[in-house]
Design a protein around this motif. Structure first.
Motif, PDB file in Angstrom:
ATOM      1  N   LYS A 243       4.120  -8.887  -1.391  1.00 41.79           N
ATOM      2  CA  LYS A 243       2.984  -8.334  -0.656  1.00 41.79           C
ATOM      3  C   LYS A 243       3.136  -8.536   0.844  1.00 41.79           C
ATOM      4  O   LYS A 243       2.221  -8.242   1.608  1.00 41.79           O
TER       5      LYS A 243
ATOM      6  N   ALA B 263       1.618   0.703   3.890  1.00 38.78           N
ATOM      7  CA  ALA B 263       0.210   1.131   3.903  1.00 38.78           C
ATOM      8  C   ALA B 263      -0.760   0.042   3.473  1.00 38.78           C
ATOM      9  O   ALA B 263      -1.786  -0.181   4.116  1.00 38.78           O
ATOM     10  N   ASN B 264      -0.476  -0.644   2.397  1.00 34.06           N
ATOM     11  CA  ASN B 264      -1.397  -1.662   1.882  1.00 34.06           C
ATOM     12  C   ASN B 264      -0.913  -3.074   2.155  1.00 34.06           C
ATOM     13  O   ASN B 264      -1.408  -4.032   1.560  1.00 34.06           O
ATOM     14  N   ARG B 265       0.062  -3.186   3.049  1.00 34.94           N
ATOM     15  CA  ARG B 265       0.660  -4.497   3.294  1.00 34.94           C
ATOM     16  C   ARG B 265       0.604  -4.929   4.756  1.00 34.94           C
ATOM     17  O   ARG B 265       0.905  -6.077   5.059  1.00 34.94           O
TER      18      ARG B 265
ATOM     19  N   ASN C 274      -3.588  -7.574   9.320  1.00 34.37           N
ATOM     20  CA  ASN C 274      -4.944  -7.185   9.698  1.00 34.37           C
ATOM     21  C   ASN C 274      -5.027  -6.904  11.198  1.00 34.37           C
ATOM     22  O   ASN C 274      -4.368  -7.561  11.994  1.00 34.37           O
TER      23      ASN C 274
END
Length: 543
Positions: free
Chosen positions: A36, A505-507, A510
């Motif tokens: 991840k 994209a989802n990793r 922030n």
């Protein structure tokens, strides 16, 4: 070595981790991430502190304008780093792929015969003991070197001028760029050059150690040599010929930055129990790796507001290299480019104006910014305490709303806003000159000391007509290397290219929205940017 590691690997599922390294100027860093892309392990070796026997200061040795670093110091640092990672509890069997970065422009010179030694290194001995005599030149020229001015002039003259060279290689001639360092060695130490079997960049040198054979130079780092045609993605024969004989053979064939070059060498399998299938991905320069670490996308800008200010740009279309700044092949998209702009007059100049007009108080500085409108009633200021890099100008220049030069502004608030707007307009103007287009999707990611100043960031947002973000990315070069290792392995396994931003994209780390542009400021700063460019050009013409 016992059979136990192999028994364990059969009974316990191997994890899927990725190792990123960064051979920077002052230290060697490593980070390990999971599937991840969450950070699991970190380690660092500081050259001055942990390797005092090499007598470096800031990781380098200076002799006038010549600046170098002991090549074997970087090798010994790797020995120490691997032991540090072991102490963190990392099981090297879990590493699926490795990549890394190196300080750009630095070069390493392997002596003849080393290609036969690299695959046969003894896993019971440290690397630095076995590689100590493998370099024809013991001290590597690094990016801080400025001793090659005459060689830069020669190349630009023979090619038809600095713009011609920039059009070919992405940059005009710079003293630190590798081609001119090689030309100097051929001129002053010809016998050492001819005893050189392979010339690596710092990035491909480090990659070679992990591969157990010479690593090719990647497209993105090759773009910082004044030798590589960024359009054709290959060495430029004219530039090679101007620097040294037989140079193409010594450099090897360049490769796309996302290339998986092969499995890790047997040395690391035997000594550290790496899985033999662990892939080594092409290493690249620290600046391109930072672009990957910050997860920039088309239309994004990253700005570091520090002692010097730096701008990273993702260029999607055809780039337009200029006499300021650099255009490199993009490290994560083989069809795109990136640009790098450096501004020497950053925080020290901001602090000088703060001290002169705000009694040394940032709160008062911010209050002065707040009481002046966007556009500063048409006043424009350019503050170059030191000779600027982008462009080569020194001095303070003030203009009223009619573009007439004035010696001073009447109000302290006018001076403060002129400084901030001038510094940020310069970044926009030179970004646009390199082919960057400010559009609706433009985002600005900001780092550095001044990234905590909301007043400055609001003006930045207005000037670029873009949302401004900060993100949780420390050691972006190192982290970018780990991201690239994961991405490149996925590309290899899928058999087709996967866009980096789709993969991330989802990793991605922030990020936090700090400022939004004011609607009424957009047209105002469009006009201000055009005026700024014209005024700056007139100053250059008069110098």
């Amino acid at each position: 070595m016992s059979d136990l590691p192999y028994i364990l690997s059969e009974t316990i599922p191997r994890k899927n981790y990725f190792l990123g390294l960064d051979f920077s100027t002052q230290q060697l860093k490593a980070v390990v991430v999971d599937e991840k892309l969450q950070v699991l392990h970190e380690a660092a070796v500081n050259f001055d502190r942990n390797l005092p026997e090499y007598r470096t200061s800031g990781g380098v040795k200076k002799n006038g304008t010549t600046v170098t670093a002991p090549t074997v110091m970087w090798v010994k640092a790797l020995d120490l780093l691997m032991d540090q990672l072991k102490i963190t509890g990392l099981d090297f069997q879990d590493i699926s792929a490795i990549s890394g970065s190196g300080q750009q422009h630095g070069s390493v010179y392997w002596r003849k015969g080393v290609q036969n030694l690299l695959p046969t290194l003894d896993p019971t001995k440290f690397l630095f003991l076995q590689l100590a005599n493998c370099f024809s030149i013991q001290d590597s020229p690094v990016w801080m070197d400025s001793s090659t001015h005459s060689y830069c002039e020669t190349m630009e003259k023979k090619l038809g001028g600095p713009q011609k060279l920039a059009d070919l290689t992405g940059s005009r001639a710079y003293e630190r760029f590798t081609g001119h360092q090689i030309a100097k060695i051929v001129s002053e130490k010809a016998e050492l050059y001819f005893n050189t079997e392979r010339i690596s960049l710092v990035s491909s040198f480090a990659c070679s150690v992990f591969l157990g054979c010479y690593s090719p130079i990647d497209w993105s780092d090759a773009s910082g040599m004044n030798l590589f045609n960024i359009t054709l993605k290959d060495w430029d024969s004219q530039c090679l010929h101007m620097c040294a004989p037989d140079l193409k053979e010594k450099l090897g064939e360049p490769v796309a930055t996302h290339t998986c070059l092969g499995p890790i060498s047997n040395y690391f399998v035997e000594r550290y129990s790496f899985d033999p299938s662990c892939q080594v991905v092409a290493f690249t320069g620290d600046n391109p790796a930072s672009l990957a670490g910050m997860c920039l996308e088309p239309g994004d800008v990253a700005i570091s507001l520090g002692t010097s200010d730096t701008v990273f740009l993702w260029l999607s279309g055809k780039p337009t290299p200029s006499l300021e700044g650099h255009v490199f092949c993009n490290p994560v998209d083989p069809e795109a480019y990136m640009a790098l702009l450096c501004f020497k007059n950053g925080s020290l100049t901001r602090e000088r104006i703060r001290d002169l007009f705000s009694h040394g108080s940032w709160d008062e500085f911010d209050a002065l910014l707040a009481c002046t409108p966007p556009g500063n009633h048409g006043h424009i200021g350019m503050y170059y305490d030191e000779q600027e890099i982008t462009p080569k100008i020194q001095g303070t220049f003030r203009f009223n709303a009619f573009d007439q030069k004035v010696n001073a502004f009447e109000e302290a608030a006018t001076e403060v806003r002129a400084l901030v707007e001038g510094q940020l307009l310069a970044k926009r103007v030179h970004a646009e000159q390199l082919g960057f287009n400010i559009g609706e999707s433009c985002r600005v990611f900001v780092t550095g000391g001044a990234s905590n100043n909301r007043s400055i960031l609001q003006i930045l947002s207005d000037v670029f007509n873009a949302d401004v973000f900060t993100q949780d990315t420390a050691n972006s070069s190192c982290l970018g290397s780990a991201y690239r290792a994961a991405h490149s392995l996925a590309v290899k396994q899928s058999g087709t290219f996967i866009p980096f931003n789709e993969f991330m994209a989802n990793r991605r780390p922030n990020f936090t929205l700090l400022c939004r542009p004011r609607v009424e400021a957009a047209k105002l700063y469009d006009a201000m940017a055009a005026r700024f460019a014209t005024l700056e050009s007139s100053i250059l013409t008069q110098q």
